[in-house]
Design a protein around this motif. Sequence first.
Motif, PDB file in Angstrom:
ATOM      1  N   ARG A   1       0.831  -1.216   0.000  1.00  0.00           N
ATOM      2  CA  ARG A   1       0.000   0.000   0.000  1.00  0.00           C
ATOM      3  C   ARG A   1       0.860   1.259   0.000  1.00  0.00           C
ATOM      4  N   ALA A   2       1.914   1.240   0.798  1.00  0.00           N
ATOM      5  CA  ALA A   2       2.790   2.411   0.871  1.00  0.00           C
ATOM      6  C   ALA A   2       3.540   2.629  -0.445  1.00  0.00           C
ATOM      7  N   LEU A   3       3.991   1.542  -1.057  1.00  0.00           N
ATOM      8  CA  LEU A   3       4.763   1.668  -2.292  1.00  0.00           C
ATOM      9  C   LEU A   3       3.909   1.905  -3.526  1.00  0.00           C
ATOM     10  N   PHE A   4       2.787   1.206  -3.609  1.00  0.00           N
ATOM     11  CA  PHE A   4       2.016   1.207  -4.846  1.00  0.00           C
ATOM     12  C   PHE A   4       0.642   1.846  -4.729  1.00  0.00           C
ATOM     13  N   GLY A   5       0.256   2.189  -3.513  1.00  0.00           N
ATOM     14  CA  GLY A   5      -1.040   2.820  -3.287  1.00  0.00           C
ATOM     15  C   GLY A   5      -0.920   4.322  -3.350  1.00  0.00           C
ATOM     16  N   SER A   6      -2.006   4.969  -3.085  1.00  0.00           N
ATOM     17  CA  SER A   6      -2.007   6.429  -3.148  1.00  0.00           C
ATOM     18  C   SER A   6      -1.977   7.070  -1.768  1.00  0.00           C
ATOM     19  N   ALA A   7      -1.773   6.250  -0.749  1.00  0.00           N
ATOM     20  CA  ALA A   7      -1.771   6.772   0.622  1.00  0.00           C
ATOM     21  C   ALA A   7      -0.509   7.591   0.876  1.00  0.00           C
ATOM     22  N   ASP A   8      -0.681   8.731   1.547  1.00  0.00           N
ATOM     23  CA  ASP A   8       0.462   9.540   1.947  1.00  0.00           C
ATOM     24  C   ASP A   8       1.013   8.961   3.239  1.00  0.00           C
ATOM     25  N   MET A   9       2.233   8.480   3.185  1.00  0.00           N
ATOM     26  CA  MET A   9       2.840   7.820   4.339  1.00  0.00           C
ATOM     27  C   MET A   9       3.766   8.756   5.108  1.00  0.00           C
ATOM     28  N   GLY A  10       3.845  10.006   4.713  1.00  0.00           N
ATOM     29  CA  GLY A  10       4.712  10.935   5.428  1.00  0.00           C
ATOM     30  C   GLY A  10       6.155  10.792   4.972  1.00  0.00           C
ATOM     31  N   ALA A  11       7.073  11.016   5.900  1.00  0.00           N
ATOM     32  CA  ALA A  11       8.504  11.024   5.590  1.00  0.00           C
ATOM     33  C   ALA A  11       9.065   9.611   5.628  1.00  0.00           C
ATOM     34  N   VAL A  12       8.683   8.802   4.642  1.00  0.00           N
ATOM     35  CA  VAL A  12       9.197   7.436   4.599  1.00  0.00           C
ATOM     36  C   VAL A  12      10.665   7.458   4.189  1.00  0.00           C
TER      37      VAL A  12
END
Length: 124
Positions: A28-39
């Motif tokens: 989800r973090a890599l391929f989704g559209s969710a903003d994960m912040g300062a990854v």
Amino acid sequence: MTERPRTLSIAVAVAVIFGLLTIVSGGRALFGSADMGAVVPFVLWFNFLAGFAYVLAGIGLWRGAGWAPMLSLGIAVTTAAVFAAFLWHVGFGGAWEARTMGAMILRTGIWIAIAALVLRRKKA
């Protein structure tokens, strides 16, 4: 059929469930559209790919495969190395999220515990 110790069954369940959750959240973090912040990209990619190794190790441990304890040790060592690199990144002022710190502490601890358990069991 030899009965599997309860601690090994728990370790297997943790490895497989943790691996599946890691694959889903990393995907989800890599391929989704969710903003994960300062990854931190190298940590995110490592954790996503490691999720597949978690599942493989769990299956191998369940089946009693001879390679599974060494895979568990390899996961523990590489996770600790990535955690050290992450700490280096943080120490030099790189952007990061607090949940990444918690996740790396958890991942490293879990895999050190699993590796210690299965290697001690293999020696016995």
